[in-house]
Design a protein around this motif. Sequence first.
Motif, PDB file in Angstrom:
ATOM      1  N   ILE A  82       1.343  82.738  75.566  1.00 46.18           N
ATOM      2  CA  ILE A  82       0.826  81.256  73.948  1.00 46.18           C
ATOM      3  C   ILE A  82       0.276  81.692  73.374  1.00 46.18           C
ATOM      4  CG2 ILE A  82       0.541  78.899  73.428  1.00 46.18           C
ATOM      5  CD1 ILE A  82       1.624  77.867  76.372  1.00 46.18           C
ATOM      6  N   ARG A  83       0.741  81.673  71.585  1.00 50.02           N
ATOM      7  CA  ARG A  83      -0.166  82.771  70.849  1.00 50.02           C
ATOM      8  C   ARG A  83       0.723  82.203  69.321  1.00 50.02           C
ATOM      9  NH1 ARG A  83      -0.004  88.249  69.524  1.00 50.02           N
ATOM     10  NH2 ARG A  83      -0.336  88.634  72.217  1.00 50.02           N
ATOM     11  N   ALA A  84      -0.113  81.147  68.635  1.00 54.51           N
ATOM     12  CA  ALA A  84      -0.081  80.529  67.098  1.00 54.51           C
ATOM     13  C   ALA A  84       0.801  79.754  67.443  1.00 54.51           C
ATOM     14  CB  ALA A  84       0.398  81.768  66.188  1.00 54.51           C
ATOM     15  N   GLY A  85       0.966  78.644  68.606  1.00 54.55           N
ATOM     16  CA  GLY A  85       2.011  77.754  68.444  1.00 54.55           C
ATOM     17  C   GLY A  85       3.143  78.423  69.092  1.00 54.55           C
ATOM     18  N   ILE A  86       3.278  79.581  69.803  1.00 51.70           N
ATOM     19  CA  ILE A  86       5.230  79.924  69.829  1.00 51.70           C
ATOM     20  C   ILE A  86       5.172  80.867  71.713  1.00 51.70           C
ATOM     21  CG2 ILE A  86       6.079  80.441  67.585  1.00 51.70           C
ATOM     22  CD1 ILE A  86       5.244  82.851  67.846  1.00 51.70           C
ATOM     23  N   ILE A  87       5.807  80.792  71.873  1.00 48.88           N
ATOM     24  CA  ILE A  87       6.002  81.419  73.077  1.00 48.88           C
ATOM     25  C   ILE A  87       6.109  82.100  73.239  1.00 48.88           C
ATOM     26  CG2 ILE A  87       7.059  81.241  75.772  1.00 48.88           C
ATOM     27  CD1 ILE A  87       6.939  78.124  75.288  1.00 48.88           C
ATOM     28  N   LEU A  88       5.790  83.653  73.454  1.00 44.30           N
ATOM     29  CA  LEU A  88       6.020  85.288  73.047  1.00 44.30           C
ATOM     30  C   LEU A  88       6.871  85.622  74.665  1.00 44.30           C
ATOM     31  CD1 LEU A  88       3.168  86.560  71.459  1.00 44.30           C
ATOM     32  CD2 LEU A  88       5.452  85.576  70.500  1.00 44.30           C
ATOM     33  N   TRP A  89       7.658  85.249  75.361  1.00 46.38           N
ATOM     34  CA  TRP A  89       8.712  85.585  76.910  1.00 46.38           C
ATOM     35  C   TRP A  89       8.122  87.258  76.971  1.00 46.38           C
ATOM     36  CZ3 TRP A  89       8.436  81.056  79.134  1.00 46.38           C
ATOM     37  CH2 TRP A  89       9.076  80.587  78.727  1.00 46.38           C
ATOM     38  N   GLN A  90       7.478  87.505  78.342  1.00 45.57           N
ATOM     39  CA  GLN A  90       7.231  88.826  78.388  1.00 45.57           C
ATOM     40  C   GLN A  90       8.562  89.536  78.986  1.00 45.57           C
ATOM     41  OE1 GLN A  90       3.840  90.395  78.258  1.00 45.57           O
ATOM     42  NE2 GLN A  90       4.031  88.434  76.668  1.00 45.57           N
ATOM     43  N   GLN A  91       8.582  90.835  78.650  1.00 44.06           N
ATOM     44  CA  GLN A  91       9.611  91.459  79.381  1.00 44.06           C
ATOM     45  C   GLN A  91       9.177  91.181  80.742  1.00 44.06           C
ATOM     46  OE1 GLN A  91      12.674  91.982  77.461  1.00 44.06           O
ATOM     47  NE2 GLN A  91      13.105  93.208  78.974  1.00 44.06           N
ATOM     48  N   PRO A  92      10.218  90.992  81.807  1.00 43.76           N
ATOM     49  CA  PRO A  92       9.604  92.084  83.385  1.00 43.76           C
ATOM     50  C   PRO A  92       9.588  92.994  83.959  1.00 43.76           C
ATOM     51  CG  PRO A  92      12.600  90.822  83.248  1.00 43.76           C
ATOM     52  CD  PRO A  92      11.416  91.079  81.666  1.00 43.76           C
ATOM     53  N   TYR A 104      -8.103  85.901  82.241  1.00 37.31           N
ATOM     54  CA  TYR A 104      -6.256  85.953  81.585  1.00 37.31           C
ATOM     55  C   TYR A 104      -6.177  87.132  81.183  1.00 37.31           C
ATOM     56  CZ  TYR A 104      -3.682  84.497  76.866  1.00 37.31           C
ATOM     57  OH  TYR A 104      -2.706  84.169  75.667  1.00 37.31           O
ATOM     58  N   ARG A 105      -6.381  88.585  81.120  1.00 40.33           N
ATOM     59  CA  ARG A 105      -5.819  89.370  80.980  1.00 40.33           C
ATOM     60  C   ARG A 105      -5.008  89.711  82.102  1.00 40.33           C
ATOM     61  NH1 ARG A 105      -9.875  93.919  79.023  1.00 40.33           N
ATOM     62  NH2 ARG A 105      -8.234  94.631  79.685  1.00 40.33           N
ATOM     63  N   ALA A 106      -5.416  89.101  82.991  1.00 40.78           N
ATOM     64  CA  ALA A 106      -4.800  89.632  84.325  1.00 40.78           C
ATOM     65  C   ALA A 106      -3.580  88.522  84.602  1.00 40.78           C
ATOM     66  CB  ALA A 106      -6.203  89.554  86.043  1.00 40.78           C
ATOM     67  N   ALA A 107      -3.818  87.629  83.748  1.00 42.00           N
ATOM     68  CA  ALA A 107      -2.501  86.402  84.016  1.00 42.00           C
ATOM     69  C   ALA A 107      -1.549  87.080  83.280  1.00 42.00           C
ATOM     70  CB  ALA A 107      -2.642  85.223  84.115  1.00 42.00           C
ATOM     71  N   MET A 108      -1.958  87.870  82.137  1.00 39.67           N
ATOM     72  CA  MET A 108      -0.317  88.045  81.064  1.00 39.67           C
ATOM     73  C   MET A 108       0.005  89.202  81.782  1.00 39.67           C
ATOM     74  SD  MET A 108      -0.431  85.826  79.358  1.00 39.67           S
ATOM     75  CE  MET A 108       1.169  87.589  78.225  1.00 39.67           C
ATOM     76  N   LEU A 109      -0.578  90.255  81.796  1.00 38.64           N
ATOM     77  CA  LEU A 109      -0.041  91.190  83.191  1.00 38.64           C
ATOM     78  C   LEU A 109       0.756  91.065  84.620  1.00 38.64           C
ATOM     79  CD1 LEU A 109      -2.956  93.709  83.865  1.00 38.64           C
ATOM     80  CD2 LEU A 109      -0.427  94.060  82.373  1.00 38.64           C
ATOM     81  N   GLU A 110       0.289  89.715  84.772  1.00 43.76           N
ATOM     82  CA  GLU A 110       0.716  88.949  86.503  1.00 43.76           C
ATOM     83  C   GLU A 110       2.614  88.274  85.738  1.00 43.76           C
ATOM     84  OE1 GLU A 110      -2.484  88.768  89.132  1.00 43.76           O
ATOM     85  OE2 GLU A 110      -1.799  86.885  87.834  1.00 43.76           O
ATOM     86  N   ALA A 111       2.698  88.314  84.112  1.00 47.00           N
ATOM     87  CA  ALA A 111       3.640  87.457  83.569  1.00 47.00           C
ATOM     88  C   ALA A 111       4.921  88.014  83.748  1.00 47.00           C
ATOM     89  CB  ALA A 111       3.433  86.746  82.359  1.00 47.00           C
ATOM     90  N   ARG A 112       4.434  89.330  83.792  1.00 52.42           N
ATOM     91  CA  ARG A 112       5.823  90.739  83.814  1.00 52.42           C
ATOM     92  C   ARG A 112       6.279  90.785  85.216  1.00 52.42           C
ATOM     93  NH1 ARG A 112       5.183  95.467  81.622  1.00 52.42           N
ATOM     94  NH2 ARG A 112       7.025  95.475  81.581  1.00 52.42           N
ATOM     95  N   LEU A 113       5.779  90.474  86.235  1.00 50.60           N
ATOM     96  CA  LEU A 113       5.831  90.302  88.122  1.00 50.60           C
ATOM     97  C   LEU A 113       7.417  88.974  87.831  1.00 50.60           C
ATOM     98  CD1 LEU A 113       2.401  90.974  89.045  1.00 50.60           C
ATOM     99  CD2 LEU A 113       4.219  92.646  89.023  1.00 50.60           C
ATOM    100  N   VAL A 114       8.201  89.123  87.484  1.00 50.76           N
ATOM    101  CA  VAL A 114       9.520  88.979  87.792  1.00 50.76           C
ATOM    102  C   VAL A 114       9.631  89.055  88.901  1.00 50.76           C
ATOM    103  CG1 VAL A 114      11.575  87.763  87.074  1.00 50.76           C
ATOM    104  CG2 VAL A 114       9.958  88.298  85.202  1.00 50.76           C
ATOM    105  N   ASP A 115      10.652  87.827  89.382  1.00 54.55           N
ATOM    106  CA  ASP A 115      10.517  87.866  90.859  1.00 54.55           C
ATOM    107  C   ASP A 115      12.455  88.899  90.957  1.00 54.55           C
ATOM    108  OD1 ASP A 115      12.992  87.009  94.068  1.00 54.55           O
ATOM    109  OD2 ASP A 115      10.726  86.936  93.990  1.00 54.55           O
ATOM    110  N   PRO A 116      12.407  89.825  92.190  1.00 51.92           N
ATOM    111  CA  PRO A 116      13.752  90.881  91.734  1.00 51.92           C
ATOM    112  C   PRO A 116      14.434  90.024  91.500  1.00 51.92           C
ATOM    113  CG  PRO A 116      11.665  91.642  93.704  1.00 51.92           C
ATOM    114  CD  PRO A 116      11.606  90.524  92.664  1.00 51.92           C
ATOM    115  N   LEU A 117      14.521  88.830  92.369  1.00 50.32           N
ATOM    116  CA  LEU A 117      15.847  87.724  92.165  1.00 50.32           C
ATOM    117  C   LEU A 117      16.876  87.596  90.456  1.00 50.32           C
ATOM    118  CD1 LEU A 117      17.828  86.177  93.514  1.00 50.32           C
ATOM    119  CD2 LEU A 117      16.976  84.269  93.974  1.00 50.32           C
ATOM    120  N   TRP A 118      15.385  87.062  90.387  1.00 50.29           N
ATOM    121  CA  TRP A 118      15.145  87.303  88.585  1.00 50.29           C
ATOM    122  C   TRP A 118      15.570  88.126  87.521  1.00 50.29           C
ATOM    123  CZ3 TRP A 118      17.896  82.635  88.034  1.00 50.29           C
ATOM    124  CH2 TRP A 118      17.313  81.851  88.881  1.00 50.29           C
TER     125      TRP A 118
END
Length: 182
Positions: free
Chosen positions: A109-119, A154-168
């Motif tokens: 979440i940056r400047a009031g928008i969600i920047l979805w992370q590429q899995p 927070y930086r660690a959590a942003m990296l982990e945001a890309r760890l989408v489960d293989p099913l998804w």
Amino acid sequence: MIFARSETFRSIGQTLADEVLPALYRSQKLPLRISCLGVASYDASDAANSFDRVIPLGEFPSPGEVIQAAALRLSRGDICTGPNSFPYFQPRIMLIQDRDQRLVLAGEIRAGIILWQQPVASDAEARRIVTEASRLRGMAFRASEPGDAIRLRYRAAMLEARLVDPLWRATAAELLRLPRAA
């Protein structure tokens, strides 16, 4: 008569295995839950007393609906509302999880928008991200300043945001390719 196997046609078994069965399996993991990870505090000026907090925002029947709901909640500013809310809450990451708490998609979440992370594209890439996130969390644990520790986590959590489960992963990648309605 011998027929050559055509690349344009697939057997019904292949179609079932590649498309129908995974979609049915994913549908058993619905509804999707949306949450917001942020930094909460009771006093805006005191970073030492702030803490990470996950705020549940609701359940939705499909990935498209959950993405729209996340954007709507953020735009309205009603992330941390209710009787148990915090006077100061800074939203950082939006999380979408399935019924079994597998990560479907996450965004900064940056400047009031969600920047979805590429899995992540592969298990090897996922391992690299886990290694780097663990290193950052270790640095946060050793940090002497609370603000530094929060930034490293927070930086660690942003990296982990890309760890989408293989099913998804395929579904998440497809959602990010779709054009957004204005």
